[in-house]
Scaffold this active site. Structure first.
Site, PDB file in Angstrom:
ATOM      1  CG  ASP A 132      -1.959  -1.149   1.196  1.00 53.22           C
ATOM      2  OD1 ASP A 132      -2.621  -0.963   0.286  1.00 53.22           O
ATOM      3  OD2 ASP A 132      -1.914  -1.705   2.151  1.00 53.22           O
ATOM      4  CG  ASP A 171      -6.521  -4.147  -0.439  1.00 52.67           C
ATOM      5  OD1 ASP A 171      -7.127  -4.834  -0.107  1.00 52.67           O
ATOM      6  OD2 ASP A 171      -5.657  -3.259   0.187  1.00 52.67           O
ATOM      7  CG  ASP A 205      -1.747  -6.011   3.178  1.00 56.25           C
ATOM      8  OD1 ASP A 205      -2.175  -6.426   2.233  1.00 56.25           O
ATOM      9  OD2 ASP A 205      -2.521  -5.385   3.966  1.00 56.25           O
ATOM     10  CG  HIS A 255      -6.637   0.184  -2.462  1.00 50.24           C
ATOM     11  ND1 HIS A 255      -5.611  -0.122  -3.442  1.00 50.24           N
ATOM     12  CD2 HIS A 255      -6.262  -0.291  -1.399  1.00 50.24           C
ATOM     13  CE1 HIS A 255      -4.958  -1.011  -2.776  1.00 50.24           C
ATOM     14  NE2 HIS A 255      -5.085  -1.125  -1.658  1.00 50.24           N
TER      15      HIS A 255
END
Length: 1121
Positions: free
Chosen positions: A174, A286, A423, A566
Site C-alpha cells: 500500500d 484490494d 500485505d 485505494h
C-alpha cells in the site's frame, strides 16, 4: 453619429432575433410531435395571440426594411468592435433584473444520427443489476468455507486432463495506509525488492509479480546500474512480471477517470522508458469494490486479462456455484465485443494465504510458511505450518492437492491460479527461503507422481492466463468457448454479514474535494504548458521558456496518482498519513499554479520578444480571485478557461474597493455585479465570454464618477439572533430581526422558492416540486459500529435539529441572486444565475460543513421531489459512465448507497432531476422521488478492518453541487439498464469541475507590455468531444516535442429537451479534423496509439481527420509546432 448608428443597428438586430424566435416557437408548437406527446403543447388561445402578434411584427418588419439593410452593412464592423460581448443588464421599474437576449445562436441542433446511440438497447447479456435481483442474500453457513458451500469431486476427474497449478507469489504494498508512503518504503518495501533481486536469481523456476510503480520507481532511483540490469534480465526471462503497471492500485469508487488514466499513463511510461516492458494483465486484489470503467481502461491499454478480489460474498458464492468466476467483462453500451476483457474473480474471503489455496482456511494456513513456529505471526486456527521434509512431503502434498482440486471445481478449466502472498510480504530473505524452498519440495513431489495427474509450479499472473488460453486453444484476449459475458459493476461491497463498505464513499470529504481541485489544475496546466511550449518552439523562443516547469508537472502527476491509491482518496488511512497526502496535494497545487501563470504570461504577450521569465517576480499573480489594492487607475486581469468549449461565465474577483468597473480588452464595459461579502472586501462578479482553452485579458478600473458596477441588494434575517452586523457603505443591506416569509427567486428558465424560516430550497416549478432537508445518521449501539470503511447506521436518518434557527441572507443582483442559510454545523448557499447560457439553467448549491463537535454522526442532504422514480436511480462511475441502480428492500439501508464521483439522477416519464457534484460522495435514493447524499462523517471508533482509528480529523469542508431539472420527451418509461446524461448535464458538469481561473497582472506601472487575449482553437469542437488531456511527453528528463492528445466522445441522451441550451456547438457523428484545430500551430505528426501510448495503432498517415464512436477514449501521439 456613429454611436447612434450602432445603437439603431443593435436594436434592430435584437428586434429581428425576437421575431425569428417567435416564428421558431410557433413552428415547434405546431409541428413537434414529441411536445404533444409529453403534454407540453400550448393552448389554442395562446396560439391565436401569437399569430396576431406575428402579423403585427411582419408589418413592422416591412417598415424597417431600411434598418435591416443597415444591419447587413454593419455586421462585420460590429463583430470586430464588440467581439460578441453580452449586453449590459437592464433594470426596469419593477425592480427585477433582466439581460437582453444574445444576438448569437445559443444552440445548434444535434444531428439525428448522433441521437441513435443513446436510444439503442445493447445486446442482452447478464447485468449485475439482474444478479442482485436474483440472489436471496441469505448468508447461510457453508461449513469450512463459511460464506460458500461444501465442494466435492471424483478422484478420477483429472485422469484425462491433468490439473495445471500456478502458484503466484506476490506482495501487496500500500503506498500509504498505516504508515506514510516514505515510511513504508524505508521500513519494508525497499527490503522486499532488494530480497527479490537476490532470491529470484538463486533459482530460475521462481516467479514474482509487482504492481505499484510508485514504489518501484523510488527503489529504482536508489539502486546501481548493475542491479537495474539484473531487474531487466528477470523481467526479460519471465521471472518477474509487472502487473497492471499503474502508479498505484487505484480506488475504483471515488477516483475520476482523468486521474485513473493519468496514473496508468505515468506507470506505463515509466516502465517503457526504464525497463522496456508493457504490462499484459491487471491485478487488483484490494480495492473495495470494482467499477466497470477499469476493465475498459485496461482493454484500451492493450491488456488482455485482469483479476479482482473484493466482491460481495453472496455474489462470489453465486458465481462459484455456476462456474462463472471467470467471465468476459463488457461495457453496457458495447454493441459487439470490442470492450471485452477476460476477468478472473478470486472466490474466497481474502487475498491472504489462508484464503487462496482452497476453501478451508485452516488447511491453507498450514502452507503459509512465514507462520512456521517461532515466527511473529501464527495461524488463528491453532494448527501451525510444518516445514516440508522427505518424511512428511507425501502427506502434506496430498493435503494441499485436495484444496487445489476443490478450488478448481469452481472454474471451467483445468488450469488453477493460487496466489501466495499478503500485505508487505517477502521483506526478509528468511521468508523467501521458507516459502520458495518448502513449496518447491511439494511441487517436485507432485510432479514426480503421474498418478496424481497434476503439474504444479511457480508462475506469474500472465503465465496463468497464457496457460488458460492455450488450454482452450484460442488467442489471448479472445473469449474462451462457453465463458459467460457480464456487464455492470461490483458495488457495493460486503465482506461479511451486513458489513457494507459504503462509508468510504464519503470519508474525509475535504481530501476528496482537494483531489478534484488538483485534478482540474493539472489538466489546465498540462494543456496550457503544451500550447505555450509549442508556440515558443515555433517562435524559436523555447530557450527562454522555463523548461523546469516540466519537473513540476511530473511531480504533480505523481502526487495526484499517489492519491488515487485505494487507502488515500478513499479516506481510509491513518490521520498522519492523510496529512502527508494533503501536504503533497497542496504542494503540487501551488506548483501547478506557477506552471499556469508562466504559460499564461508567454501566451498573452502581444510581442513574444519581450518575454522574460523571472521566478522571483512573476508577471502574473498566483491563480486566485483576489486582486490587491488598485493603487493605479487600472489593472489587468488574465482569465483562463480550461474547457474545450467557449463559455459565458460569471467570474468572481475580490477587490478592496467598491469603486470599480470591469472592461474588456478593448475598453468596452462588461456586465458586472458588486456584492457584499462578510469581511471588508467586495466581490465584483463579471460576465465574460471566454475562448475555448484560452486566455481573456480584462481591465479593472477605478471608478469614482458613478460608473461603477451595479450593486446587489442584501436582506439579512436574524431570526431573533443578536448578531452584530456592520453595514457596508457601498452595497445596500437591510437587516430584519425576525424570520422572513416564504419567498422566490427566478430567472427566465427557473423559479427557486425558499422557506423563510429555514432558507432551505422549496422549488415550485410548473411541473415539479423539489425540496431539500438536512438529516443525521447515528451508528449502532452494538459492538459493530460505523468507521472509515463501514456504514452501519442505527436506522433511518433523523432530521437535523440545530440549537438555534439559521441566519438567512438573501442577495439579489443583475447577474445572480442567492440565498445563504447559516446553521450551527452547515452553511448552505443556493445561487441562481440570471445570465444567458449554461449557468442559468441549473441551481448552484454549496454546503460548508463543520461537524467537529459531533460524536458518531453523519450529516446528509436529501432532495425530495414528486418525480415517480419508484426504486430506480442512476449514479456515475468515475465521471465516465452511468450505472442504473435499484433500491433493494431485501438488503439493509447501508447496502443501497453507491459512489457518486460526478453525478446521480432520478427520472420518470416526464422529468429527470440530476445532482451534479464537484467531489466524490456517497449517494442513494431510499424512496421514490428522493436523492440523498452523505456530506461528512465523524466516527469515534475503528470498524475492525485494520486501520485502528476512527474518523476524528474532520475539517470545514465545502461541498459543491449543481441541481438540474430537465423535461424528458420520451413517451414511455425507460426500463433499459443503460442510461446517459444529457448534453446539458455533461457541459454543466465540466463547468462545475473546471472553473475559470483569474490571474491579476502583478505589474502596476504604465510601462506594461501590450497584452492580447489568447484564442488557441481555430474551430469549435463538437459538443460531445472532450479534450481529456494534452500531455507533453518526456524525453530523458526534459519535455519532448511530442504530446499525448487524449479525446473522449461522450455518450448522451437526446430525449431530454435541448431548449435554449446556451452552448454554441453541435455534433458531428464523431468526426473531427485535427489538422486545423490549433490556431497558428501546425500538426506535424499524428499517430493513434493505445490509451497509455505503449502500442501504435496502425501506421501514422498524412490524414489528420479522425473518427470516434460514442463513449470511446482515444489517444494520439502528436507533434505541434
Amino acid at each position: 453619429m456613429k454611436l447612434k448608428k450602432q445603437v439603431t443597428v443593435c436594436g434592430a438586430a435584437i428586434f429581428c432575433v425576437a421575431v425569428f424566435s417567435l416564428y421558431l416557437m410557433l413552428d415547434r408548437v405546431q409541428h413537434d410531435p414529441t411536445r404533444h406527446q409529453s403534454g407540453g403543447n400550448f393552448p389554442r388561445s395562446q396560439i391565436s395571440v401569437l399569430q396576431n402578434r406575428i402579423e403585427q411584427l411582419e408589418q413592422l418588419l416591412e417598415e424597417n426594411h431600411e434598418i435591416i439593410s443597415h444591419i447587413k452593412d454593419s455586421v462585420l464592423e460590429l463583430t470586430a468592435h464588440a467581439e460578441g460581448q453580452p449586453a449590459l443588464p437592464q433594470h426596469p421599474l419593477n425592480g427585477s433584473w433582466v439581460l437582453p437576449a444574445e444576438s448569437r445562436p445559443s444552440f445548434l441542433s444535434v444531428s439525428p444520427q448522433d441521437c441513435q446511440f443513446g436510444s439503442l438497447s445493447p445486446v442482452s447479456y447478464p447485468q449485475m443489476l439482474a444478479v442482485y435481483s436474483l440472489l436471496p442474500f441469505d448468508n447461510q453457513d457453508g461449513g469450512v468455507w463459511k460464506q460458500g458451500f461444501d465442494i466435492t469431486y471424483e478422484p478420477n476427474e483429472w485422469d484425462t486432463e491433468p490439473l495445471q497449478v500456478f502458484v503466484v507469489p506476490h506482495s501487496h504494498n500500500d503506498p500509504g495506509w498505516i504508515k506514510t508512503f516514505d515510511k513504508y518504503y524505508y521500513d519494508q518495501t525497499q527490503h522486499i525488492l532488494n530480497s527479490m533481486l537476490l532470491k529470484m536469481q538463486e533459482d530460475p523456476r521462481r516467479r514474482f509479480i509487482w504492481s505499484e510503480i510508485s514504489f518501484f520507481s523510488k527503489w529504482w532511483d536508489n539502486i546501481s546500474a548493475q542491479k537495474r540490469a539484473a531487474v531487466r534480465r528477470l523481467v526479460g526471462n519471465g521471472q518477474l512480471e509487472m502487473v497492471t503497471g499503474g502508479w498505484v492500485m487505484p480506488d475504483e469508487a471515488n477516483s475520476h477517470y482523468f486521474a485513473m488514466i493519468d496514473q496508468l499513463i505515468e506507470g506505463h511510461q515509466w516502465l517503457e522508458k526504464n525497463i522496456g516492458v508493457t504490462p499484459r494483465s491487471g491485478w487488483a486484489v484490494d480495492p473495495f469494490g470494482y467499477s466497470s470503467t477499469m476493465p475498459y481502461l485496461l482493454k484500451r491499454s492493450n491488456l488482455t486479462a485482469m483479476l479482482i478480489q473484493r466482491v460481495h460474498y453472496s455474489i462470489k458464492k453465486h458465481f462459484a456455484a455456476t462456474q462463472n468466476l471467470e467471465f468476459m467483462w463488457r461495457q453496457t453500451w458495447d454493441p459487439d465485443s470490442s470492450t471485452d476483457i477476460l476477468c478472473h474473480m478470486m472466490p474466497f474471503y481474502s487475498y491472504d494465504v489462508p484464503h487462496t489455496c482452497g476453501p478451508d482456511p485452516k488447511i491453507c494456513c498450514q502452507f503459509d510458511f512465514k507462520r512456521l513456529p517461532g515466527g511473529r505471526i501464527n495461524c488463528p486456527w491453532k494448527v501451525p505450518p510444518r516445514a516440508i521434509t522427505d518424511a512428511n512431503v507425501a502427506e502434506r502434498a496430498q493435503l494441499l492437492l485436495d484444496q487445489y482440486r476443490k478450488k478448481s471445481k469452481l472454474y471451467r478449466s483445468k488450469v488453477l491460479l493460487v496466489p501466495l502472498g499478503d500485505d508487505f510480504r517477502y521483506d526478509k530473505p528468511q521468508e523467501w527461503d521458507a516459502q520458495f524452498l518448502n513449496y518447491q519440495r511439494i511441487f517436485d513431489f507432485l510432479n514426480s507422481r503421474p498418478d496424481l495427474h497434476v503439474q504444479a509450479q511457480f508462475g506469474t499472473l500472465s503465465d496463468y492466463f497464457d496457460a488458460l488460453y492455450k488450454k482452450v486453444g484460442i488467442v489471448p484476449g479472445m473469449r474462451p468457448p462457453g465463458f459467460p459475458v457480464l456487464t455492470g459493476d461490483f458495488f457495493s461491497y460486503a465482506d461479511r454479514e451486513d458489513h457494507y463498505w459504503t462509508g468510504y464513499f464519503t470519508s474525509r470529504p475535504f481530501y476528496k474535494s482537494l483531489d478534484r481541485v488538483l485534478e482540474s489544475h493539472l489538466r489546465g496546466a498540462e494543456i496550457l504548458y503544451s500550447l505555450a511550449l509549442a508556440h515558443a518552439r515555433r517562435a524559436g523562443a523555447d530557450g527562454r521558456y522555463p523548461l523546469s516547469d516540466y519537473a513540476l508537472l511530473t511531480n504533480a502527476r505523481r502526487n495526484l496518482g499517489l492519491f488515487q491509491h485505494h487507502d488515500a482518496i478513499a479516506g481510509t488511512a491513518k490521520e498522519a498519513v492523510a496529512v502527508d497526502y494533503g501536504v503533497r496535494l497542496l504542494h503540487s497545487l501551488t506548483n501547478l499554479k506557477r506552471v499556469i501563470i508562466n504559460a499564461a504570461h508567454y501566451l498573452v504577450l502581444g510581442d513574444k520578444d519581450t518575454y522574460h521569465h523571472n521566478p522571483a517576480a512573476p508577471f502574473l499573480g498566483m491563480v486566485s480571485s483576489w486582486v490587491p489594492s488598485l493603487c493605479y487607475p487600472h489593472r489587468f486581469l488574465v482569465v483562463f478557461n480550461p474547457l474545450e468549449q467557449e463559455r459565458l461565465s460569471v467570474v468572481p474577483v475580490l477587490v478592496d474597493t467598491p469603486h470599480v468597473r470591469v472592461l474588456s480588452e478593448e475598453g468596452q464595459p462588461l456586465p458586472s455585479q458588486l456584492s457584499a461579502v462578510w469581511n471588508s472586501a467586495t466581490d465584483v462578479s463579471v460576465l465574460v465570454r471566454l475562448p475555448a482553452l484560452g486566455l481573456r485579458v480584462l481591465q479593472l478600473h477605478k471608478s469614482l464618477d458613478g460608473h461603477a458596477a451595479p450593486r446587489a441588494s442584501t436582506r439579512l434575517y436574524l431570526h431573533g439572533r443578536d448578531a452584530p452586523v456592520r453595514k457596508p457603505e457601498a452595497v445596500p443591506l437591510h437587516i430584519f430581526p425576525a424570520a422572513a416569509d416564504d419567498f422566490c427567486l427566478e430567472n427566465q428558465h427557473l423559479q427557486a422558492c425558499f422557506l423563510g424560516r429555514t432558507g432551505l430550497l422549496q422549488v415550485s416549478q410548473q411541473v415539479h416540486r423539489v425540496s431539500s432537508d438536512f438529516l443525521v445518521y447515528g451508528t449502532r449501539t452494538s459492538k459493530d459500529k460505523s468507521g472509515a470503511y463501514l456504514f452501519l447506521p442505527d436506522g433511518e436518518a433523523k432530521p437535523y435539529t440545530p440549537r438555534d434557527p439559521p441566519v438567512v441572507r438573501v442577495m439579489e443582483g443583475p447577474l445572480f441572486s442567492e440565498v445563504s442559510s447559516y446553521y450551527q454545523h452547515v452553511q448552505t448557499v443556493v445561487r441562481l444565475y440570471n445570465v444567458p447560457g449554461v449557468e442559468g439553467l441549473s441551481l448552484d448549491v454549496s454546503c460548508l460543513v463543520d461537524i467537529r463537535d459531533h460524536i458518531n454522526k453523519e450529516l446528509a442532504l436529501r432532495f425530495s421531489t414528486d418525480i415517480e422514480s419508484d426504486d430506480t436511480f442512476f449514479t456515475d462511475l468515475n465521471g465516465f459512465q452511468i450505472q442504473a441502480r435499484r433500491y433493494q428492500r431485501k438488503l439493509p439501508l447501508q447496502a443501497n448507497f453507491y459512489p457518486m464521483p460526478a453525478m446521480a439522477y432520478i427520472q420518470d416519464v416526464q422529468s429527470r432531476l440530476t445532482l451534479l457534484t464537484a467531489q466524490a460522495l456517497g449517494v442513494s435514493s431510499l424512496r421514490s422521488g428522493q436523492l440523498e447524499v452523505i456530506l461528512d462523517r465523524r466516527l469515534m471508533q475503528d470498524d475492525n478492518r485494520g486501520l485502528g482509528q476512527g474518523l476524528k480529523d474532520n475539517k470545514r469542508t465545502c461541498n459543491r453541487f449543481r441541481l438540474l431539472l430537465e423535461r424528458r420527451s420520451t413517451a414511455n418509461k425507460d426500463e433499459r439498464p443503460i442510461s446517459f446524461p444529457s448534453l446539458l448535464s455533461h457541459i454543466t458538469s465540466v463547468h462545475l469541475n473546471a472553473e475559470a481561473l483569474v490571474m491579476p497582472v502583478a505589474l502596476e506601472n504604465p510601462a506594461l507590455p501590450a497584452l492580447r487575449s489568447f484564442v488557441p482553437l481555430a474551430t469549435t469542437l463538437p459538443c460531445d468531444f472532450h479534450i481529456l488531456n494534452l500531455r507533453t511527453l518526456q524525453d530523458d528528463s526534459l519535455p519532448s516535442a511530442e504530446a499525448a492528445l487524449i479525446l473522449h466522445r461522450k455518450g448522451f441522451d437526446c430525449s431530454l429537451e435541448a431548449k435554449n441550451l446556451g452552448f454554441n456547438c453541435t455534433t458531428s457523428q464523431g468526426k473531427l479534423a485535427l489538422g486545423g484545430l490549433f490556431q497558428e500551430l501546425e500538426l506535424g505528426s499524428l499517430q493513434p496509439t493505445s490509451l497509455t501510448l505503449m502500442y501504435p495503432l496502425g501506421t501514422a498517415s498524412n490524414s489528420t481527420n479522425i473518427h470516434l464512436d460514442p463513449m470511446e477514449i482515444a489517444t494520439f501521439r502528436i507533434r505541434l509546432g
